[in-house]
Design a protein around this motif. Structure first.
Motif, short mmCIF file in Angstrom:
data_model
loop_
_atom_site.label_atom_id
_atom_site.label_comp_id
_atom_site.label_asym_id
_atom_site.label_seq_id
_atom_site.Cartn_x
_atom_site.Cartn_y
_atom_site.Cartn_z
N SER B 202 0.84 -1.20 0.00
CA SER B 202 0.00 0.00 0.00
C SER B 202 0.87 1.25 0.00
CB SER B 202 -0.90 0.04 1.23
OG SER B 202 -1.63 -1.13 1.33
N TYR B 291 -6.09 -0.18 2.11
CA TYR B 291 -4.97 0.65 2.56
C TYR B 291 -4.32 1.41 1.40
CZ TYR B 291 -5.44 -1.11 7.23
OH TYR B 291 -5.93 -1.38 8.48
N PHE B 315 -2.19 5.32 9.51
CA PHE B 315 -2.94 4.33 8.73
C PHE B 315 -2.61 2.91 9.17
CE2 PHE B 315 -2.17 7.99 5.89
CZ PHE B 315 -3.48 8.45 5.84
N SER B 316 -1.43 2.75 9.75
CA SER B 316 -1.03 1.39 10.13
C SER B 316 -1.58 0.99 11.50
CB SER B 316 0.50 1.28 10.14
OG SER B 316 1.02 2.00 11.23
#
Lengths: 312, 415
Positions: B202, B291, B315-316
């Motif tokens: 991603s 993602y 985002f993780s």
């Protein structure tokens, strides 16, 4: 039919109004100069024309109507912010950009070698773009602008990073394209190039139109009755009917008093026994017109000019 | 559509032809395969025990002596002792034969063995590794004689009972061998594999978009294609390239697991069934779309890659939470937390794969997880298309995560 018709476009970014009520038209077989100081709204206007930005108001017609997918393939664009994929070879980069203009692989293979040859880039086609000089990348970008034989060519500062030889090459190409009936819109700060190439110009500042019309018409509008002379004799400190005497590089500029014509001044000079090597009516350069109009606008005198030009 | 296809082809070709991509594609499965091959070769060619590698097999030619002072050693059957042990009548003889080099050493079973359990091993030199095999055979000899020299009884005693497991609820019953460390290693590896590959692939979208902004090629592209065409083409091109990589790596991992099963006798219930591979492809594709869309949207907003990378940890976070919960996922694969994590779209691509590798996931849960992921992906792709507007793509201004999520969840006014 006009190729580009811009009607009363405006665009704001937050509180900043980048373009205010700008209108102009560009015809086929014409080189149109889009001029203005930095941050004047030129690039925003171009992006609206190209449908990259949606205007807040007004409309644009390209080749007879609104922009669509097929018309994008008929436009060649050289943005001011030059950019190419750096990690691929020149050939792959140009092939890809050409496919995005709707060209087939066969068409690209047939046309790309000739363009690379014309711009003296053949031997670099297998080099990565990042290995090329700035000037070479500029020429490569010009190939990407022209390879799909666009009907409308929009070039933003096309001569930056080019040496005199390549500048001449680009000028010749633009003239060829004009002769072939293409519509060319050019944005540049190099007024000498505008003087040599453009048929019509628009000058905008702070998003407003300050000046719009044919180049010759604009010269005539801003013409004064000043004279440029060259003589090997020293001039007297004062001459009858002359308000101001300015020594330029090789010439002397004479500004006559009100009501005195250039012919009256010539008679005065001859009667004074001054031997003339050169005598010409001083036409203001585009640079001077540019500075005069932009400074006039900033001093609050520009609004009348805008209205006058827009009405015209 | 033609332009989306052109962008897709270019992005795919550019990614798969990159040297680093090819190298990692080959090396990642090749290195463990080579290690396995070396271990396999060693295992096949060497019948000698590990201890013998260090102590030398030649020493095994000389037996150990057994001096029985307890009277318990009635028999020395060849099928147990072979040439490894010989019965010696007294300790003096055994000592002399050891000094003469005829014996490696000798065991003395003390007279009060039944009470004390004491056996003394005499050797000229004590090497902890050298005694391993001889000790095992001696132990077997003692067990045999303690059981009265009854071979059948002895064999029953030495063989583990055959336990047949019957699952009360076959769908959820945990039939794993909890004594085997591989039981936990395999799902752990799968969790980390899916976390890593979804996140890194991603991130490639963030890199691709940011680089185009940095290279200033974006404006050139936008004069030819719509921002949504650019986004779709990139998502598809990079998605396929990474799917190819994932399929090869995951396939190789499963293959290696099967091959290693032959070498290391991994129990059958640890072998991952083929359908998990297919689920892996589907969950990876959907996880990448989830993602990848977020990363692409973020890439469109930030002015450069450096600033983009500074905030990707946000985002993780859902995936990191899955990693933090890995112990629960593996120990209680059908518990509440595991079930919720494997159904919620941000965590499902990793958590569901962990559970699928363990087995016993009810089909409806897989179906719900897939359906929610598909819906989330559709929402995200549509929302990120809003961010993929020229105003953001051509902007060099700094962006904040707050603004990103605000724009992401804004109702689309103009479509």
């Amino acid at each position: 039919m006009q190729s580009i018709v811009v009607e009363h476009i405006s665009k704001s970014f937050g509180d900043v109004q980048a373009v205010k009520d700008v209108s102009f038209e560009v015809a086929p077989g014409e080189i149109f100069g889009l001029l203005g100081p930095n941050g004047s709204g030129k690039t925003t206007s171009i992006r609206i024309i190209l449908d990259i930005y949606e205007p807040d108001g007004g409309q644009v017609a390209i080749l007879g109507g609104p922009m669509d997918e097929s018309k994008k393939n008929l436009i060649g664009y050289l943005p001011e912010e030059r950019g190419l994929y750096q990690d691929v070879t020149l050939e792959v980069c140009l092939q890809y950009l050409a496919t995005l203009k709707g060209m087939s692989r066969e068409e690209i293979d047939a046309k790309l070698p000739a363009y690379l040859e014309q711009f003296e880039l053949s031997e670099y086609r297998k080099k990565k773009v990042k290995e090329l000089s700035k000037g070479m990348q500029q020429k490569a970008q010009l190939i990407a602008t022209l390879i799909h034989d666009p009907q409308v060519i929009i070039v933003d500062e096309p001569f930056s990073s080019l040496d005199p030889v390549n500048t001449q090459l680009v000028k010749d190409i633009l003239k060829e394209q004009r002769a072939a009936g293409k519509t060319i819109m050019m944005s540049t700060h190099q007024m000498n190039q505008v003087e040599q190439l453009c048929d019509k110009i628009i000058l905008i500042d702070h998003g407003n139109v300050l000046l719009y019309g044919g180049l010759q018409e604009i010269y005539e509008r801003f013409a004064t009755n000043q004279l440029l002379i060259n003589t090997s004799q020293p001039l007297p400190e004062a001459l009858p009917g002359v308000a101001r005497i300015e020594q330029l590089n090789t010439m002397i500029k004479l500004t006559p008093e009100p009501g005195i014509t250039p012919h009256d001044l010539l008679v005065t000079l001859v009667n004074q026994g001054i031997a003339l090597n050169a005598f010409e009516i001083a036409t203001p350069s585009l640079d001077e017109i540019f500075i005069q109009v932009v400074q006039g606008s900033n001093n609050g005198n520009g609004k009348k000019e805008i209205q006058h030009e827009q009405d015209a | 559509m033609n332009k989306v296809w052109s962008i897709f082809k270019y992005e795919f070709y550019k990614t798969v032809s990159r040297r680093s991509f090819i190298l990692t594609l080959i090396l990642v499965p090749l290195v463990p395969a080579l290690i396995l091959w070396v271990l396999n070769s060693l295992s096949a060619s060497q019948s000698q025990a590990l201890g013998e590698v260090f102590t030398g097999g030649a020493q095994q030619a000389f037996p150990y002596g057994v001096v029985d002072q307890s009277g318990l050693v009635k028999e020395m059957p060849d099928w147990i002792v072979g040439n490894s042990l010989v019965l010696i009548s007294d300790e003096t003889t055994a000592r002399q034969q050891t000094l003469d080099g005829k014996l490696q050493g000798y065991y003395v079973v003390t007279a009060d063995y039944l009470e004390s359990g004491e056996v003394i091993l005499y050797k000229e030199e004590i090497n902890p590794l050298a005694g391993i095999e001889g000790t095992a055979i001696f132990e077997q000899l003692m067990q045999y004689n303690l059981l009265g020299g009854d071979m059948d009884l002895y064999l029953k005693y030495t063989q583990s009972p055959s336990i047949q497991m019957v699952e009360i609820n076959p769908q959820t019953a945990d039939a794993r061998d909890t004594d085997n460390p591989l039981t936990f290693l395999v799902p752990y590896a799968i969790t980390l594999f899916f976390y890593t590959i979804i996140f890194t692939s991603s991130s490639m979208l963030l890199t691709a978009i940011s680089k185009e902004k940095e290279n200033r090629v974006m404006e050139m592209l936008l004069s030819s294609v719509k921002p949504t065409q650019l986004f779709t083409g990139k998502l598809m091109g990079l998605g396929l390239a990474n799917l190819l990589q994932m399929a090869i790596w995951f396939g190789a991992a499963l293959l290696l697991l099967r091959l290693s099963g032959q070498t290391f006798a991994i129990p059958a219930n640890l072998q991952i069934p083929a359908y998990v591979f297919l689920y892996g492809i589907v969950f990876f594709a959907l996880g990448f779309a989830f993602y990848g869309s977020l990363m692409a949207g973020w890439g469109a907003m930030v002015p450069n890659l450096r600033e983009g990378n500074q905030s990707t940890f946000v985002f993780s976070l859902p995936l990191l939470f899955t990693i933090i919960s890995i112990s629960t996922l593996i120990n209680e694969p059908h518990g509440t937390l595991s079930t919720v994590l494997s159904i919620l779209p941000p965590t499902a691509p990793v958590a569901m794969m962990t559970r699928l590798a363990i087995g016993g996931v009810p089909l409806w849960q897989v179906g719900v997880a897939l359906a929610l992921l598909v819906l989330s992906d559709l929402f995200l792709i549509r929302s990120v298309a809003k961010i993929f507007k020229s105003q953001y793509l051509l902007s060099g201004s700094a962006a904040s995560i707050n603004t990103f999520f605000k724009v992401l969840f804004q109702r689309q006014a103009s479509g």
